[in-house]
Write a protein that holds these residues in place. Structure first.
Motif, PDB file in Angstrom:
ATOM      1  N   LYS A   1      -6.526   1.449   4.961  1.00 52.60           N
ATOM      2  CA  LYS A   1      -5.517   0.751   5.757  1.00 52.60           C
ATOM      3  C   LYS A   1      -4.531   0.003   4.865  1.00 52.60           C
TER       4      LYS A   1
ATOM      5  N   SER B   1      -0.501   1.016   4.323  1.00 51.87           N
ATOM      6  CA  SER B   1       0.500   0.002   4.645  1.00 51.87           C
ATOM      7  C   SER B   1       1.452  -0.222   3.472  1.00 51.87           C
TER       8      SER B   1
ATOM      9  N   SER C   1       3.980  -6.342   3.548  1.00 49.41           N
ATOM     10  CA  SER C   1       3.701  -5.015   4.096  1.00 49.41           C
ATOM     11  C   SER C   1       2.770  -5.041   5.299  1.00 49.41           C
ATOM     12  N   LEU C   2       2.132  -6.188   5.540  1.00 49.65           N
ATOM     13  CA  LEU C   2       1.178  -6.302   6.646  1.00 49.65           C
ATOM     14  C   LEU C   2       1.812  -6.987   7.852  1.00 49.65           C
ATOM     15  N   LYS C   3       1.276  -6.706   9.040  1.00 49.08           N
ATOM     16  CA  LYS C   3       1.917  -7.145  10.280  1.00 49.08           C
ATOM     17  C   LYS C   3       1.401  -8.473  10.823  1.00 49.08           C
TER      18      LYS C   3
END
Length: 310
Positions: free
Chosen positions: A30, A34, A46-48
Motif C-alpha cells: 500500500k 501510494s 502521498s497519503l490521504k
C-alpha cells in the motif's frame, strides 16, 4: 511484463517480501503504490488520511522489519522479469545521499572530501531493455556510510587489500547480480563509468565471461598493442565473421581481428563516418550497429535452419 499501474507494480514487486507478518507485507504494498502514484512527493504528502500516515510511520519505525528483506523482494521480482528479454543493460553507478538533520547526523559518514559532509552512499544496478526501451527494475543495491575515523585512508589505497577498498563495490555488484540471475547473466551487459576502470574488476569480468562496457579512465592504444584485445571478447566467432563479410566484402581471416576493429566496424555498420578524425564512435551508432548485426546473425541462422529442413 512492463506495468504502468502503480498498484499492480507494487503487488508484483513486493508481494513475496518476508517481513515476518503478512500484514506488514500488505502495508508495504500500500505504501509503495501510494508513493508511485505521487512521484516526487514525501511519504506524508502521498497519503490521504491521518490514519494512513500514522500507519506508515509505525511501519518505518518497526525494528522487526528488515530493510534488506524489502530490497530482496524487489530484486527477486526483477530477476523474474529477465526471462522476457533477450538483451539487458545493467546500468551501474554510485550516488551520495545527504542527511544533515541532527537526529541522524551522528549515524552518517562523510560523502565528499570535506570531512564535515554527512550522508550515505548507494551503489545501484538498474536493468534496462534497450530493444523495448523499458526499465526492467533494480537488480542490486548496496548502501553504506563511511567510517569517520578512517577519513583520509584513500591516500594509502596501494597498501590496502582489494576487497577492503570501496572500489570493490563493482565486483560485489556483479557477483550479487550473477547469483540472482544465474544463466540469465548471459543476457546482461554491464555499463559502468570510468570509476570502474580498475584492473581487478576488469579481470573478474573477463575471466567469468561477463560482457561489459567501461568508460576508460585514461587513453589506451589497444589497436597498436603487441597483444591486441581480440574481438571475440565482444562478438561470437560467427558474428564477427558475418560483420567482416558485410564490411570487407571478402572471406574472413582465420584469426579474429582486434576489439578495436569490431568497435569501428559496428559504428560503420550503422552509418558512422569519422568526420571529426578522432576515431570515436558515438554510443547511439555503436548500439545501432550492434542491433543491425544481431538482425544479420538471426537471418543467417534462419536460412541455415531452413536449408536443413529441406
Amino acid at each position: 511484463m512492463f506495468s504502468t499501474d502503480a498498484e499492480q507494480w507494487a503487488k508484483e514487486t513486493f508481494q513475496y517480501a518476508d517481513l515476518g507478518d503478512s500484514r506488514r507485507t500488505k502495508r508495504l504494498i500500500k505504501l509503495t503504490s501510494s508513493l508511485a502514484n505521487h512521484l516526487g512527493l514525501s511519504l506524508v504528502q502521498s497519503l490521504k488520511s491521518p490514519a494512513d500516515i500514522e500507519a506508515a510511520y509505525r511501519f518505518a519505525r518497526n525494528q522487526a522489519i528488515n530493510p534488506q528483506a524489502i530490497a530482496e523482494a524487489g530484486f527477486v521480482a526483477t530477476a523474474e522479469q529477465v526471462k522476457h528479454y533477450d538483451c539487458l543493460l545493467a546500468l551501474e553507478d554510485t550516488t551520495s545521499l545527504e542527511f544533515t538533520h541532527s537526529t541522524v547526523r551522528d549515524e552518517m559518514g562523510h560523502t565528499t572530501s570535506n570531512k564535515r559532509s554527512r550522508g550515505m552512499h548507494a551503489h545501484s544496478v538498474l536493468l534496462f531493455a534497450p530493444d523495448k526501451q523499458q526499465v526492467v527494475g533494480l537488480i542490486e543495491q548496496t548502501r553504506w556510510t563511511r567510517d569517520l575515523q578512517a577519513y583520509g585512508q584513500s591516500q594509502h589505497h596501494a597498501s590496502r587489500a582489494y576487497k577492503d577498498k570501496e572500489s570493490y563495490k563493482w565486483e560485489r555488484a556483479s557477483r550479487a547480480m550473477e547469483t540472482r540471475l544465474g544463466a540469465g547473466m548471459r543476457k546482461v551487459i554491464s555499463v559502468c563509468d570510468r570509476e570502474a576502470d580498475i584492473i581487478e574488476y576488469l579481470t573478474y569480468k573477463v575471466s567469468n565471461h561477463q560482457r561489459f562496457v567501461v568508460r576508460s579512465m585514461q587513453s589506451r592504444c589497444i589497436e597498436e598493442s603487441p597483444d591486441k584485445l581480440c574481438c571475440e571478447m565482444l562478438l561470437s566467432p560467427l558474428a564477427w565473421k558475418l560483420l567482416w563479410s558485410k564490411q570487407n566484402k571478402s572471406k574472413p581471416p582465420k584469426k579474429a581481428p582486434s576489439l578495436y576493429w569490431a568497435y569501428i566496424n559496428l559504428g560503420k555498420l550503422a552509418g558512422w563516418y569519422d568526420s571529426k578524425r578522432n576515431g570515436r564512435v558515438g554510443w547511439e551508432r555503436l548500439w545501432e550497429g550492434w542491433f543491425i548485426l544481431q538482425t544479420i546473425l538471426e537471418g543467417y541462422l534462419l536460412v541455415q535452419s531452413l536449408e536443413l529442413e529441406m
